[in-house]
Scaffold this motif. Structure first.
Motif, PDB file in Angstrom:
ATOM      1  N   GLU A   1       0.812  -1.217   0.000  1.00 49.04           N
ATOM      2  CA  GLU A   1       0.000   0.000   0.000  1.00 49.04           C
ATOM      3  C   GLU A   1       0.845   1.266   0.000  1.00 49.04           C
ATOM      4  O   GLU A   1       0.564   2.214  -0.725  1.00 49.04           O
ATOM      5  CB  GLU A   1      -0.929  -0.019   1.219  1.00 49.04           C
ATOM      6  CG  GLU A   1      -1.910   1.133   1.255  1.00 49.04           C
ATOM      7  CD  GLU A   1      -2.874   1.027   2.415  1.00 49.04           C
ATOM      8  OE1 GLU A   1      -3.721   1.923   2.549  1.00 49.04           O
ATOM      9  OE2 GLU A   1      -2.796   0.045   3.195  1.00 49.04           O
ATOM     10  N   THR A   2       1.895   1.318   0.835  1.00 46.06           N
ATOM     11  CA  THR A   2       2.701   2.539   0.936  1.00 46.06           C
ATOM     12  C   THR A   2       4.164   2.232   0.658  1.00 46.06           C
ATOM     13  O   THR A   2       4.768   1.382   1.310  1.00 46.06           O
ATOM     14  CB  THR A   2       2.584   3.177   2.332  1.00 46.06           C
ATOM     15  OG1 THR A   2       2.950   2.208   3.326  1.00 46.06           O
ATOM     16  CG2 THR A   2       1.168   3.639   2.586  1.00 46.06           C
ATOM     17  N   VAL A   3       4.721   2.925  -0.324  1.00 39.03           N
ATOM     18  CA  VAL A   3       6.129   2.772  -0.689  1.00 39.03           C
ATOM     19  C   VAL A   3       6.825   4.098  -0.441  1.00 39.03           C
ATOM     20  O   VAL A   3       6.261   5.167  -0.708  1.00 39.03           O
ATOM     21  CB  VAL A   3       6.284   2.358  -2.169  1.00 39.03           C
ATOM     22  CG1 VAL A   3       7.759   2.231  -2.548  1.00 39.03           C
ATOM     23  CG2 VAL A   3       5.574   1.041  -2.432  1.00 39.03           C
ATOM     24  N   GLY A   4       8.043   4.042   0.064  1.00 43.97           N
ATOM     25  CA  GLY A   4       8.837   5.246   0.269  1.00 43.97           C
ATOM     26  C   GLY A   4      10.132   5.169  -0.509  1.00 43.97           C
ATOM     27  O   GLY A   4      10.588   4.085  -0.890  1.00 43.97           O
ATOM     28  N   VAL A   5      10.733   6.325  -0.763  1.00 48.32           N
ATOM     29  CA  VAL A   5      12.066   6.380  -1.359  1.00 48.32           C
ATOM     30  C   VAL A   5      12.961   7.111  -0.372  1.00 48.32           C
ATOM     31  O   VAL A   5      12.528   8.065   0.291  1.00 48.32           O
ATOM     32  CB  VAL A   5      12.047   7.105  -2.722  1.00 48.32           C
ATOM     33  CG1 VAL A   5      11.559   8.529  -2.594  1.00 48.32           C
ATOM     34  CG2 VAL A   5      13.436   7.077  -3.362  1.00 48.32           C
ATOM     35  N   PHE A   6      14.194   6.648  -0.243  1.00 45.38           N
ATOM     36  CA  PHE A   6      15.109   7.271   0.717  1.00 45.38           C
ATOM     37  C   PHE A   6      16.461   7.478   0.051  1.00 45.38           C
ATOM     38  O   PHE A   6      17.041   6.544  -0.503  1.00 45.38           O
ATOM     39  CB  PHE A   6      15.282   6.381   1.947  1.00 45.38           C
ATOM     40  CG  PHE A   6      16.131   6.993   3.031  1.00 45.38           C
ATOM     41  CD1 PHE A   6      15.672   8.086   3.747  1.00 45.38           C
ATOM     42  CD2 PHE A   6      17.380   6.470   3.340  1.00 45.38           C
ATOM     43  CE1 PHE A   6      16.445   8.651   4.761  1.00 45.38           C
ATOM     44  CE2 PHE A   6      18.157   7.019   4.341  1.00 45.38           C
ATOM     45  CZ  PHE A   6      17.690   8.120   5.061  1.00 45.38           C
ATOM     46  N   ARG A   7      16.934   8.726   0.092  1.00 46.25           N
ATOM     47  CA  ARG A   7      18.273   9.040  -0.403  1.00 46.25           C
ATOM     48  C   ARG A   7      19.140   9.366   0.808  1.00 46.25           C
ATOM     49  O   ARG A   7      18.948  10.395   1.458  1.00 46.25           O
ATOM     50  CB  ARG A   7      18.237  10.208  -1.372  1.00 46.25           C
ATOM     51  CG  ARG A   7      17.519   9.877  -2.666  1.00 46.25           C
ATOM     52  CD  ARG A   7      18.238  10.417  -3.875  1.00 46.25           C
ATOM     53  NE  ARG A   7      19.488   9.723  -4.134  1.00 46.25           N
ATOM     54  CZ  ARG A   7      20.324  10.019  -5.122  1.00 46.25           C
ATOM     55  NH1 ARG A   7      20.049  11.020  -5.933  1.00 46.25           N
ATOM     56  NH2 ARG A   7      21.433   9.350  -5.295  1.00 46.25           N
ATOM     57  N   PRO A   8      20.103   8.504   1.139  1.00 48.34           N
ATOM     58  CA  PRO A   8      20.911   8.715   2.345  1.00 48.34           C
ATOM     59  C   PRO A   8      21.663  10.037   2.348  1.00 48.34           C
ATOM     60  O   PRO A   8      21.824  10.664   3.388  1.00 48.34           O
ATOM     61  CB  PRO A   8      21.883   7.536   2.325  1.00 48.34           C
ATOM     62  CG  PRO A   8      21.239   6.509   1.452  1.00 48.34           C
ATOM     63  CD  PRO A   8      20.472   7.275   0.428  1.00 48.34           C
ATOM     64  N   VAL A   9      22.114  10.458   1.147  1.00 48.54           N
ATOM     65  CA  VAL A   9      22.904  11.689   1.060  1.00 48.54           C
ATOM     66  C   VAL A   9      22.355  12.544  -0.081  1.00 48.54           C
ATOM     67  O   VAL A   9      22.159  12.054  -1.193  1.00 48.54           O
ATOM     68  CB  VAL A   9      24.397  11.390   0.809  1.00 48.54           C
ATOM     69  CG1 VAL A   9      25.218  12.679   0.881  1.00 48.54           C
ATOM     70  CG2 VAL A   9      24.926  10.375   1.803  1.00 48.54           C
ATOM     71  N   VAL A  10      22.098  13.814   0.216  1.00 46.86           N
ATOM     72  CA  VAL A  10      21.590  14.744  -0.793  1.00 46.86           C
ATOM     73  C   VAL A  10      22.425  16.010  -0.762  1.00 46.86           C
ATOM     74  O   VAL A  10      23.161  16.271   0.205  1.00 46.86           O
ATOM     75  CB  VAL A  10      20.112  15.095  -0.542  1.00 46.86           C
ATOM     76  CG1 VAL A  10      19.232  13.868  -0.696  1.00 46.86           C
ATOM     77  CG2 VAL A  10      19.924  15.722   0.844  1.00 46.86           C
ATOM     78  N   ARG A  11      22.312  16.806  -1.791  1.00 47.72           N
ATOM     79  CA  ARG A  11      23.050  18.071  -1.838  1.00 47.72           C
ATOM     80  C   ARG A  11      22.379  19.109  -0.937  1.00 47.72           C
ATOM     81  O   ARG A  11      21.160  19.145  -0.811  1.00 47.72           O
ATOM     82  CB  ARG A  11      23.119  18.599  -3.269  1.00 47.72           C
ATOM     83  CG  ARG A  11      23.875  17.665  -4.199  1.00 47.72           C
ATOM     84  CD  ARG A  11      24.138  18.309  -5.553  1.00 47.72           C
ATOM     85  NE  ARG A  11      24.762  17.339  -6.430  1.00 47.72           N
ATOM     86  CZ  ARG A  11      26.040  16.999  -6.391  1.00 47.72           C
ATOM     87  NH1 ARG A  11      26.834  17.565  -5.493  1.00 47.72           N
ATOM     88  NH2 ARG A  11      26.546  16.103  -7.217  1.00 47.72           N
TER      89      ARG A  11
END
Length: 700
Positions: free
Chosen positions: A32-42
């Motif tokens: 039902e719920t999907v997430g996206v995770f970026r450990p490091v961003v600018r």
């Protein structure tokens, strides 16, 4: 427990963003719920990939929940940054059923230390790694060596490898002996092409005039227009962005705009004016009074600086880059065994069905069957935009009806890739004569002759329907620019089997319900209601909805009497007689059909009450009001109407249909095609006999 996968690459320009997009779509069909995770961003700006995935998959949490720490924080204290990343990941995972973690690219070049950082982080997060390896400019043995090296690094840092995805490969099939599955994505040049929005950002530009929608177009080439207009017109290529000095724009810009819109000239992606000089007032006034079909960008940088900046731009995923996103999703779906990945992740499919899950299941079903759909309104811009999406996603083979030159020019001006679509004119002499003879034969009982039919069959709805009838297409979708009667009358005349009815798929937050008939039959008899119920159950099952039929009325069970209730009661008994294998209850009120607590009071012991999935309304007035009330008050997505009772599928669009609506309706139509009726399975349609003649039709 939240399931997660870590998408990591050991080098830059590996197209790991395409893999991440494909993985999010795959999981969106399961949970039902999907997430996206970026450990490091600018620091200082939001991450394009996060925002692309949030926009495309309608993720509801705020941006900050999907981002870890900044590159500066990693460089200052990597150990502390890793701890913060884990904490933020866990906060997100606690609110999602599945998470796709997209690894870092903080050095922007391939480096062992970067991949090791990702490997250690994946181990800390407890997420298996989807190992992305670039195949660009590598032999098979070099790709194999790169796979083994990266796999060894993962093992050294105690990270579990889920599978390997080789991207940007010269060949679709590469044999590599490896302990985990290896998938190969071929090179797709459009994924590396920058969009016009990318170019605008790179040159510190500003939108000057023209079509803002064109900012999402891909710029396939750059050209510096440092010569006269004839020289530029003789040299620029399809999809090029032309750079011109602003002090010569008054002489060059009108000609470039005219060439972009003219048949026989390649379409541009953009014009970029350098130097910051204002246009002469009369020219500026003239251009701003025109409908300019491409973006014109202005920058204060000089021509050399602008060209240098733009030549270094690589394509990125942004929310506006719809074509690039569709290409990535198609590549992943075609070349990665999603079922195998899900099995390895041990992700069981949820009982909940969200609108997004229903949409992706629908597209996946259509893609695997690859049917041929005709779109009669081939010169309508929304149809063209939808066709571009459908072809990029590999949802169906398409035929567009209309003047080929106009369609091709319009598609080029809109920045669309319709090369894979077939274009037919309804005035094609050979087909016109063939269809006229066939239509006259089918409608001979109505006095139709070949002479009269020659004019009738040039109507796009009749022409498209006859394509379906004769096996040149599997189904038809129309109505974006025509009335419902104009769209479906030919289908009623030529393809009708019995009672034609319709259903709407009502996509609520956690499930999909089926409502019929809300669009065709004003006041069906008991026998017709039974037919509608049986057809609706069949349609529901076709699209993965377990049919439990509620025959709606203003009373439940034996509590009421009257002609209207008796009609529903009789229809319910007819359904039970004809289809004893189908669960049906009626007459029943809506609250008893959907609410288990009400059902226990009003109809205890019923297998359908409180759990109904298919709702059959007693008349069109009730049905139309019901579906619109639920749509507006519950925020449901209404998909349809989907027609039933035709020998082959034809579906009608609302004249207010969006591009997304058109894509969904084409996918539904493709999924409705029976395997034994596919054009892929038939011999020459001329040798096939027609189905029985239809004796009359009433359109409501």
């Amino acid at each position: 427990m939240t399931r997660a996968v870590y998408v990591a690459a050991g080098e830059a320009e590996s197209n790991k963003g395409a893999v991440a997009l494909g993985m999010v779509e795959l999981l969106s069909r399961q949970v039902e719920t999907v997430g996206v995770f970026r450990p490091v961003v600018r620091a200082g700006r939001e991450d394009n990939l996060i925002n692309t995935i949030r926009s495309r998959f309608q993720l509801s949490l705020p941006y900050e929940m999907y981002a870890g720490v900044t590159y500066d924080e990693v460089h200052a204290d990597a150990e502390r940054a890793a701890g913060d990343i884990v904490a933020r990941y866990r906060a997100l995972a606690g609110r999602c059923d599945a998470v796709v973690v997209v690894g870092t690219d903080y050095t922007d070049v391939g480096a062992p230390t970067e991949f090791e950082f990702n490997a250690r982080l994946a181990a800390d997060l407890g997420t298996p790694v989807l190992n992305v390896v670039s195949g660009r400019a590598r032999t098979v043995s070099e790709i194999s060596a790169a796979v083994e090296l990266s796999s060894r690094q993962l093992a050294q840092h105690h990270a579990q490898e889920l599978a390997v995805v080789v991207t940007r490969a010269a060949a679709e099939r590469i044999a590599i002996d490896h302990p985990t599955p290896v998938f190969v994505l071929p090179e797709a040049p459009s994924l590396r092409a920058p969009t016009v929005a990318d170019l605008l950002d790179a040159c510190d530009g500003r939108f000057f005039l023209g079509e803002r929608d064109g900012l999402g177009r891909e710029a396939s080439a750059l050209m510096v227009g440092a010569m006269s207009l004839p020289g530029i017109l003789d040299r620029y290529t399809e999809g090029a962005a032309v750079i011109i000095p602003s002090d010569r724009a008054a002489a060059l810009l009108p000609g470039l705009i005219a060439a972009h819109a003219a048949p026989g000239f390649p379409a541009l992606s953009a014009v970029i004016m350098t130097g910051g000089t204002d246009l002469p007032a009369p020219v500026d006034r003239l251009l701003r009074s025109m409908a300019i079909p491409l973006p014109v960008i202005a920058t204060d940088h000089d021509t050399f600086d602008t060209a240098t900046r733009l030549s270094a731009v690589a394509g990125q995923f942004t929310p506006e880059a719809g074509g690039k996103i569709d290409t990535a999703l198609r590549l992943f779906a075609e070349h990665v065994d999603g079922r195998l990945l899900l099995d390895r992740l041990a992700i069981a499919k949820t009982d909940v069905v969200t609108p997004l899950m229903f949409e992706y299941e629908l597209l996946d079903r259509a893609r695997t069957r690859r049917r041929h759909i005709v779109l009669p309104e081939g010169e309508e811009p929304r149809i063209l935009r939808a066709a571009d999406v459908l072809l990029r996603r590999g949802v169906a083979e398409l035929t567009l009806l209309g003047d080929e030159k106009r369609i091709r020019v319009q598609a080029a001006q809109l920045g669309l890739d319709l090369d894979a679509a077939r274009v037919l004119s309804p005035f094609d002499a050979q087909l016109r004569e063939r269809f006229a003879r066939e239509y006259a034969r089918v409608r001979a009982h109505r006095g139709m002759t070949t002479e009269l039919a020659r004019d009738t069959v040039t109507d796009v709805s009749y022409f498209g329907t006859l394509m379906v009838h004769t096996g040149m297409a599997d189904g038809m979708v129309s109505g974006a620019a025509h009335t419902t009667a104009h769209t479906i009358r030919p289908a009623f005349e030529i393809l009708r089997l019995g009672l034609v009815s319709s259903v709407f798929f009502m996509c609520l937050a956690d499930r999909v319900l089926v409502y019929g008939d809300c669009a065709v039959n004003p006041d069906p008899s008991a026998e017709q209601l039974a037919d509608i119920a049986i057809s609706s159950a069949r349609t529901a099952a076709l699209f993965g909805v377990d049919p439990k039929i509620a025959m709606l009325s203003y009373s439940t069970g034996a509590s009421g009497a009257g002609a209207d209730v008796d009609k529903v009661r009789t229809a319910t008994e007819l359904v039970r007689e004809r289809r004893p294998d189908v669960m049906v209850e009626g007459p029943i009120q809506y609250d008893a059909a959907v609410d288990p607590s009400v059902a226990r009071t009003k109809m205890p012991g019923s297998q359908v009450a409180g759990h109904a999935t298919v709702f059959v309304v007693p008349d069109l007035n009730t049905g139309n009001n019901l579906y619109k009330a639920v749509q507006r008050s519950a925020g449901a997505v209404a998909v349809g109407p989907v027609l039933q009772g035709l020998r082959k599928p034809v579906n009608d669009l609302s004249r207010g249909a969006t591009v997304s609506d058109i894509v969904t309706t084409v996918a539904i139509t493709a999924a409705q095609v029976r395997d034994d009726e596919s054009t892929a399975d038939r011999e020459d349609a001329d040798t096939r006999s027609s189905v029985e003649r239809v004796r009359g039709v009433v359109l409501h």
